[in-house]
Design a protein around this motif. Structure first.
Motif, PDB file in Angstrom:
ATOM      1  N   LEU A 143      27.109  -8.208  23.109  1.00 55.26           N
ATOM      2  CA  LEU A 143      27.153  -8.238  25.033  1.00 55.26           C
ATOM      3  C   LEU A 143      28.627  -8.402  25.098  1.00 55.26           C
ATOM      4  CD1 LEU A 143      23.925 -11.582  24.937  1.00 55.26           C
ATOM      5  CD2 LEU A 143      24.065  -9.386  25.696  1.00 55.26           C
ATOM      6  N   ALA A 144      29.678  -9.206  24.652  1.00 58.99           N
ATOM      7  CA  ALA A 144      30.455  -9.417  24.950  1.00 58.99           C
ATOM      8  C   ALA A 144      31.845  -8.094  25.192  1.00 58.99           C
ATOM      9  CB  ALA A 144      31.885 -10.751  24.675  1.00 58.99           C
ATOM     10  N   SER A 145      30.948  -7.014  23.851  1.00 64.20           N
ATOM     11  CA  SER A 145      31.877  -5.714  23.659  1.00 64.20           C
ATOM     12  C   SER A 145      31.918  -4.529  25.246  1.00 64.20           C
ATOM     13  CB  SER A 145      31.563  -4.677  22.431  1.00 64.20           C
ATOM     14  OG  SER A 145      31.995  -6.118  21.457  1.00 64.20           O
ATOM     15  N   PRO A 146      31.010  -4.596  26.021  1.00 68.60           N
ATOM     16  CA  PRO A 146      30.864  -3.883  27.183  1.00 68.60           C
ATOM     17  C   PRO A 146      32.333  -4.420  28.031  1.00 68.60           C
ATOM     18  CG  PRO A 146      29.193  -3.888  26.238  1.00 68.60           C
ATOM     19  CD  PRO A 146      29.481  -4.971  25.490  1.00 68.60           C
ATOM     20  N   LEU A 147      32.274  -5.397  27.995  1.00 69.46           N
ATOM     21  CA  LEU A 147      32.966  -6.459  29.255  1.00 69.46           C
ATOM     22  C   LEU A 147      34.770  -6.149  28.591  1.00 69.46           C
ATOM     23  CD1 LEU A 147      33.083  -7.458  31.127  1.00 69.46           C
ATOM     24  CD2 LEU A 147      33.257  -9.716  29.631  1.00 69.46           C
ATOM     25  N   LEU A 148      34.605  -6.663  27.005  1.00 65.72           N
ATOM     26  CA  LEU A 148      35.909  -6.337  26.324  1.00 65.72           C
ATOM     27  C   LEU A 148      36.306  -4.559  26.616  1.00 65.72           C
ATOM     28  CD1 LEU A 148      38.084  -7.752  25.240  1.00 65.72           C
ATOM     29  CD2 LEU A 148      36.904  -6.868  22.836  1.00 65.72           C
ATOM     30  N   MET A 149      35.883  -3.914  26.700  1.00 60.47           N
ATOM     31  CA  MET A 149      36.459  -2.412  26.481  1.00 60.47           C
ATOM     32  C   MET A 149      36.331  -2.158  27.960  1.00 60.47           C
ATOM     33  SD  MET A 149      33.156  -0.990  23.992  1.00 60.47           S
ATOM     34  CE  MET A 149      33.629   0.600  24.242  1.00 60.47           C
ATOM     35  N   ALA A 150      36.482  -2.442  28.749  1.00 64.91           N
ATOM     36  CA  ALA A 150      35.906  -2.164  29.919  1.00 64.91           C
ATOM     37  C   ALA A 150      37.459  -2.600  30.473  1.00 64.91           C
ATOM     38  CB  ALA A 150      34.419  -2.119  30.982  1.00 64.91           C
ATOM     39  N   PHE A 151      37.511  -3.561  30.693  1.00 65.08           N
ATOM     40  CA  PHE A 151      38.711  -4.464  30.693  1.00 65.08           C
ATOM     41  C   PHE A 151      40.175  -4.007  30.110  1.00 65.08           C
ATOM     42  CE2 PHE A 151      35.717  -6.514  33.532  1.00 65.08           C
ATOM     43  CZ  PHE A 151      36.032  -6.715  34.363  1.00 65.08           C
ATOM     44  N   TRP A 152      40.037  -3.804  28.334  1.00 68.05           N
ATOM     45  CA  TRP A 152      40.920  -3.778  27.491  1.00 68.05           C
ATOM     46  C   TRP A 152      41.911  -3.371  28.369  1.00 68.05           C
ATOM     47  CZ3 TRP A 152      41.723  -5.909  23.436  1.00 68.05           C
ATOM     48  CH2 TRP A 152      42.949  -5.762  22.063  1.00 68.05           C
ATOM     49  N   PHE A 153      42.452  -2.193  28.864  1.00 65.12           N
ATOM     50  CA  PHE A 153      42.955  -0.784  29.550  1.00 65.12           C
ATOM     51  C   PHE A 153      43.313  -1.353  31.444  1.00 65.12           C
ATOM     52  CE2 PHE A 153      42.046   1.294  26.271  1.00 65.12           C
ATOM     53  CZ  PHE A 153      43.375   0.858  25.423  1.00 65.12           C
ATOM     54  N   ALA A 154      42.253  -1.995  32.444  1.00 61.06           N
ATOM     55  CA  ALA A 154      41.893  -1.159  33.188  1.00 61.06           C
ATOM     56  C   ALA A 154      42.998  -2.000  34.118  1.00 61.06           C
ATOM     57  CB  ALA A 154      40.748  -2.322  33.574  1.00 61.06           C
ATOM     58  N   PRO A 155      43.767  -3.585  33.803  1.00 66.08           N
ATOM     59  CA  PRO A 155      44.501  -3.723  34.891  1.00 66.08           C
ATOM     60  C   PRO A 155      45.818  -3.310  35.389  1.00 66.08           C
ATOM     61  CG  PRO A 155      43.767  -5.585  33.569  1.00 66.08           C
ATOM     62  CD  PRO A 155      42.613  -4.158  32.600  1.00 66.08           C
ATOM     63  N   LEU A 156      46.298  -2.429  33.246  1.00 69.58           N
ATOM     64  CA  LEU A 156      47.333  -1.587  33.856  1.00 69.58           C
ATOM     65  C   LEU A 156      47.390  -0.341  34.020  1.00 69.58           C
ATOM     66  CD1 LEU A 156      48.765  -2.488  30.013  1.00 69.58           C
ATOM     67  CD2 LEU A 156      49.386  -3.697  32.386  1.00 69.58           C
ATOM     68  N   LEU A 157      46.175   0.149  34.265  1.00 64.51           N
ATOM     69  CA  LEU A 157      45.627   1.320  34.848  1.00 64.51           C
ATOM     70  C   LEU A 157      45.939   1.383  36.573  1.00 64.51           C
ATOM     71  CD1 LEU A 157      42.729   2.529  32.947  1.00 64.51           C
ATOM     72  CD2 LEU A 157      44.484   3.129  32.561  1.00 64.51           C
ATOM     73  N   THR A 158      44.734  -0.125  36.561  1.00 62.54           N
ATOM     74  CA  THR A 158      45.290  -0.056  38.253  1.00 62.54           C
ATOM     75  C   THR A 158      47.081  -0.303  38.803  1.00 62.54           C
ATOM     76  OG1 THR A 158      42.808  -1.428  38.443  1.00 62.54           O
ATOM     77  CG2 THR A 158      44.751  -1.807  39.783  1.00 62.54           C
ATOM     78  N   ALA A 159      47.586  -1.441  37.982  1.00 69.49           N
ATOM     79  CA  ALA A 159      49.178  -1.847  38.353  1.00 69.49           C
ATOM     80  C   ALA A 159      49.944  -0.232  38.122  1.00 69.49           C
ATOM     81  CB  ALA A 159      49.424  -2.760  37.625  1.00 69.49           C
ATOM     82  N   TRP A 160      49.827   0.258  37.059  1.00 68.97           N
ATOM     83  CA  TRP A 160      50.887   0.898  36.727  1.00 68.97           C
ATOM     84  C   TRP A 160      50.023   2.814  37.468  1.00 68.97           C
ATOM     85  CZ3 TRP A 160      51.597  -0.099  30.753  1.00 68.97           C
ATOM     86  CH2 TRP A 160      52.802  -1.586  30.882  1.00 68.97           C
TER      87      TRP A 160
END
Length: 252
Positions: A143-160
């Motif tokens: 259950l947690a894997s899709p959430l972890l996969m979606a947020f693994w790179f997301a903050p850096l993609l948004t900020a950088w």
């Protein structure tokens, strides 16, 4: 965004490169790691609102960690301006990511609660309870894997990279899926270094002497806290750089 498809061995290389980055400046790497952990603990302890506030802050905290690791990697000046780079410019996107993280975390909690009552392991477990616990943990991981996969790179993609919140989640999920072999090896290496090898050392020490067991227990605990934790933090940044930039490309 073009995510590179990497061989499985890169999962191990992320940890090795993370350790190399830690060795480059142990005080700074440890400082940003423990600053992150302390913030998470303090926010989570705020009565009533802490557990809801923490998911909102995690994307921004992740960017701060990434900025710190990138500064060490590039040998840049390490100051407040460096740590906060990209946050004010993309605060709206990071705020949306935080809101989506709260929604995802809430759904995960609801899903895990449907597994049934938690098992009390303080007085030991029967074989049936052990099987049930392993099954529940396996379901929770799925259950947690899709959430972890979606947020693994997301903050850096948004900020950088200036990618919108929803698009960054999509790109992160796709990039993680394309590199599932590398992430699988990353997880295996992490379990080996963080659990299996220390466990074998403690079992061997216990067979030799109780005093030796106590010494190794304290030493391994210190290594896990002060070495493995900063190495893991650095490996997240390095996985982003490896997947989205490549070894010869700059981050910006």
């Amino acid at each position: 965004m073009d995510a590179r498809r990497l061989p499985a061995r890169h999962g191990v290389l992320w940890l090795l490169a993370g350790f190399a980055l830690f060795r480059r400046h142990p005080p700074l790497t440890t400082a940003i790691t423990f600053g992150y952990l302390l913030t998470v603990i303090v926010v989570n302890l705020i009565p009533k609102i802490g557990p809801f506030l923490l998911p909102l802050l995690l994307p921004t905290l992740t960017v701060i960690l990434g900025n710190g690791c990138r500064a060490i990697d590039r040998r840049q000046p390490f100051d407040g301006k460096t740590l906060l780079k990209g946050i004010s410019e993309h605060r709206a996107g990071l705020a949306r990511l935080g809101g989506l993280h709260l929604v995802g975390s809430s759904l995960l909690v609801l899903g895990s609660s449907a597994l049934g009552e938690p098992i009390n392991i303080s007085d030991g477990m029967s074989p049936e309870e052990a099987v049930a616990l392993v099954t529940d943990l396996g379901i929770l991981l799925v259950l947690a894997s899709p959430l972890l996969m979606a947020f693994w790179f997301a903050p850096l993609l948004t900020a950088w990279d200036g990618v919108g919140a929803v698009k960054s989640l999509f790109f992160s999920f796709v990039a993680s899926l394309r590199n599932w072999r590398a992430f699988l090896m990353y997880g295996v290496a992490l379990v080996m270094v963080g659990a299996v090898v220390p466990g074998l050392i403690l079992i061997t020490a216990g067979l030799i002497s109780p005093a030796l067991l106590n010494i190794f227990s304290v030493a391994l605990r210190m290594l896990l806290i002060f070495v493995l934790a900063p190495t893991m933090v650095a490996s997240v940044y390095l996985s982003y750089r490896d997947v989205f930039r490549g070894p010869a490309e700059p981050d910006e």
